[in-house]
Design an enzyme around this catalytic site. Sequence first.
Site, PDB file in Angstrom:
ATOM      1  N   TYR A 148       0.855  -1.189   0.000  1.00 19.23           N
ATOM      2  CA  TYR A 148       0.000   0.000   0.000  1.00 19.23           C
ATOM      3  C   TYR A 148       0.891   1.239   0.000  1.00 19.23           C
ATOM      4  O   TYR A 148       2.011   1.221   0.497  1.00 19.23           O
ATOM      5  CB  TYR A 148      -1.017   0.005   1.131  1.00 19.23           C
ATOM      6  CG  TYR A 148      -0.523  -0.128   2.556  1.00 19.23           C
ATOM      7  CD1 TYR A 148       0.189   0.885   3.193  1.00 19.23           C
ATOM      8  CD2 TYR A 148      -0.830  -1.260   3.306  1.00 19.23           C
ATOM      9  CE1 TYR A 148       0.604   0.777   4.504  1.00 19.23           C
ATOM     10  CE2 TYR A 148      -0.429  -1.386   4.629  1.00 19.23           C
ATOM     11  CZ  TYR A 148       0.290  -0.359   5.221  1.00 19.23           C
ATOM     12  OH  TYR A 148       0.690  -0.477   6.527  1.00 19.23           O
ATOM     13  N   CYS A 149       0.390   2.291  -0.628  1.00 21.79           N
ATOM     14  CA  CYS A 149       1.121   3.559  -0.794  1.00 21.79           C
ATOM     15  C   CYS A 149       2.544   3.340  -1.304  1.00 21.79           C
ATOM     16  O   CYS A 149       3.520   3.746  -0.675  1.00 21.79           O
ATOM     17  CB  CYS A 149       1.156   4.335   0.526  1.00 21.79           C
ATOM     18  SG  CYS A 149       1.603   6.082   0.316  1.00 21.79           S
ATOM     19  N   PRO A 150       2.679   2.669  -2.484  1.00 17.94           N
ATOM     20  CA  PRO A 150       4.025   2.412  -2.997  1.00 17.94           C
ATOM     21  C   PRO A 150       4.718   3.698  -3.448  1.00 17.94           C
ATOM     22  O   PRO A 150       4.079   4.638  -3.917  1.00 17.94           O
ATOM     23  CB  PRO A 150       3.761   1.485  -4.194  1.00 17.94           C
ATOM     24  CG  PRO A 150       2.366   1.809  -4.632  1.00 17.94           C
ATOM     25  CD  PRO A 150       1.622   2.172  -3.382  1.00 17.94           C
TER      26      PRO A 150
END
Length: 281
Positions: A148-150
């Site tokens: 998540y949120c790369p």
Amino acid sequence: MDEALNLLRQDKWRLIDQSALGAHFHALQSFGTDDTLCESVGTGQSPATVRAWVHHNTIVLGIQDTRLPHLQDGLDYLEEQGYQYIVRNSGGLAVVLDEGVLNLSLILPEKEKGIDINRGYDAMWFLIREMFADFNSEIEAKEISASYCPGSYDLSIGDKKFAGISQRRLKKGVAVQIYLCVTGSGSARAELIREFYSRAKKGESTKFNYPEIQPDVMASLSELFGVEMTVQDVMLRFLRFLNANSGELTSGYLNGTEIELFDHYYKRIIERNEKFLEPLV
């Protein structure tokens, strides 16, 4: 890395430790605080400041997340799982905060030459590598695309992400922020966000590419190092680093001028959240 280390070596560091304030410390207050510190540090009213903060069961959404086609269904799911949510005022996508996640902010003044964005990221990466150098594990900074949120400064060990870094720039101040998954299950946190996107998107095509999350690419430091590590353990490592890289280390809270500034920035982020989330009500 010399330039990154130079950023971390300050004549004076002020520490604001909000890591043990508990469940009633709201994430909106944190983002208002970092904006306040950006202005006070950036304008020279306050010394370089580090802040440690923890929030219980909070999902911090990015602005792009508010454009998901079925956002309300995703938010309903988060509430069912016992999480509150906010929209932050910096870039990125949804991340999980809970009592096993320690957040650190480095608030620095942009002096004559300014602070290149990568230099800010490199400084935080260097800090984390130094804090955990005794484990002899290679901490890489590269995008873990199925997390998540790369982002290009995801921090990982063996391709398992445990931290993400962001930056906020305001009034000649720079806040470099990191969340560190210290304890608990990294994959369980990732599964929560994977399901959020599943319900908020429902397979529809969108202009923005949201991550296809694979929970097993995320882990906590406790899992990666094979030891039970607490937020307090990591705070001790952080303090040791600051003591070694500061001419003077002081501890405190917002001063009088900053409290007035905080009222302004706190109201602003509340209004921003209302703007993005009110249409759902």
